[in-house]
Design a protein around this motif. Structure first.
Motif, PDB file in Angstrom:
ATOM      1  N   GLU A  93       0.870  -1.177   0.000  1.00  0.00           N
ATOM      2  CA  GLU A  93       0.000   0.000   0.000  1.00  0.00           C
ATOM      3  C   GLU A  93       0.907   1.227   0.000  1.00  0.00           C
ATOM      4  O   GLU A  93       1.839   1.307   0.805  1.00  0.00           O
ATOM      5  N   THR A 107      -4.226   6.910  -1.633  1.00  0.00           N
ATOM      6  CA  THR A 107      -3.615   5.671  -1.155  1.00  0.00           C
ATOM      7  C   THR A 107      -4.040   4.578  -2.122  1.00  0.00           C
ATOM      8  O   THR A 107      -5.233   4.390  -2.348  1.00  0.00           O
ATOM      9  N   THR A 123      -3.045   0.437  -3.704  1.00  0.00           N
ATOM     10  CA  THR A 123      -2.426  -0.849  -3.394  1.00  0.00           C
ATOM     11  C   THR A 123      -2.167  -1.594  -4.690  1.00  0.00           C
ATOM     12  O   THR A 123      -3.006  -1.583  -5.591  1.00  0.00           O
TER      13      THR A 123
END
Length: 164
Positions: free
Chosen positions: A93, A141, A143
């Motif tokens: 992440e 954010t 991932t």
């Protein structure tokens, strides 16, 4: 000597903070056991800033971030379908601020059997900063899963060509 799980996590968090701090200072950390096939991205070359991302959500931004990493690491991308057995697989992440700078990383699934791969992926992400600015999201954010070959080549799951 055995360490408690809390002490181990604290030590790992401290190591990551030191790595990020060193990267922000402009000098990358020396990583013992760094993969010999890795060529430092952008070594001595002033690159143009990445194209802005118009992604409406983190999932869409992930594609722009993966393309950015591929562009910088073109010689390290595994061409074609990956072998059936990979050396390492890790899910990371990444937190990117409104200017595209990596502010933190967190392993969701680290390839603990290959600490040199963990260090190399972190170094690769930090070296790719700044990432595309997420014009619609500001900070973001995202991932992605790193698929790592024995020879040090990789694909990101987002842009993967699959496996044999």
């Amino acid at each position: 000597m055995k360490c408690s799980p809390d002490l181990r996590r604290l030590t790992q968090a401290g190591a990551l903070l030191c790595t990020l701090w060193l990267a922000a200072c402009g000098s990358g950390p020396t990583v013992p056991g760094q993969l010999s096939s890795a060529t430092p991205p952008r070594a001595g070359v002033a690159a143009a800033p990445p194209r802005p991302s118009n992604a409406a959500n983190a999932r869409d931004y992930r594609r722009d971030a993966a393309r950015h990493i591929y562009d910088i690491n073109a010689k390290r991308i595994y061409e074609g379908k990956l072998p059936a057995l990979l050396y390492a697989i890790g899910t990371l992440e990444v937190n990117v601020d409104a200017t595209g700078k990596v502010v933190s990383m967190r392993w969701m699934r680290a390839p603990k059997h290959a600490p040199e791969v963990i260090a190399e992926i972190e170094r690769t992400v930090l070296a790719a900063s700044p990432f595309p600015v997420a014009t619609k999201l500001g900070k973001v954010t995202y991932t992605d899963t790193w698929l790592w070959d024995k020879g040090g080549s990789f694909q990101l799951d987002t842009l993967s060509e699959g496996q044999l």
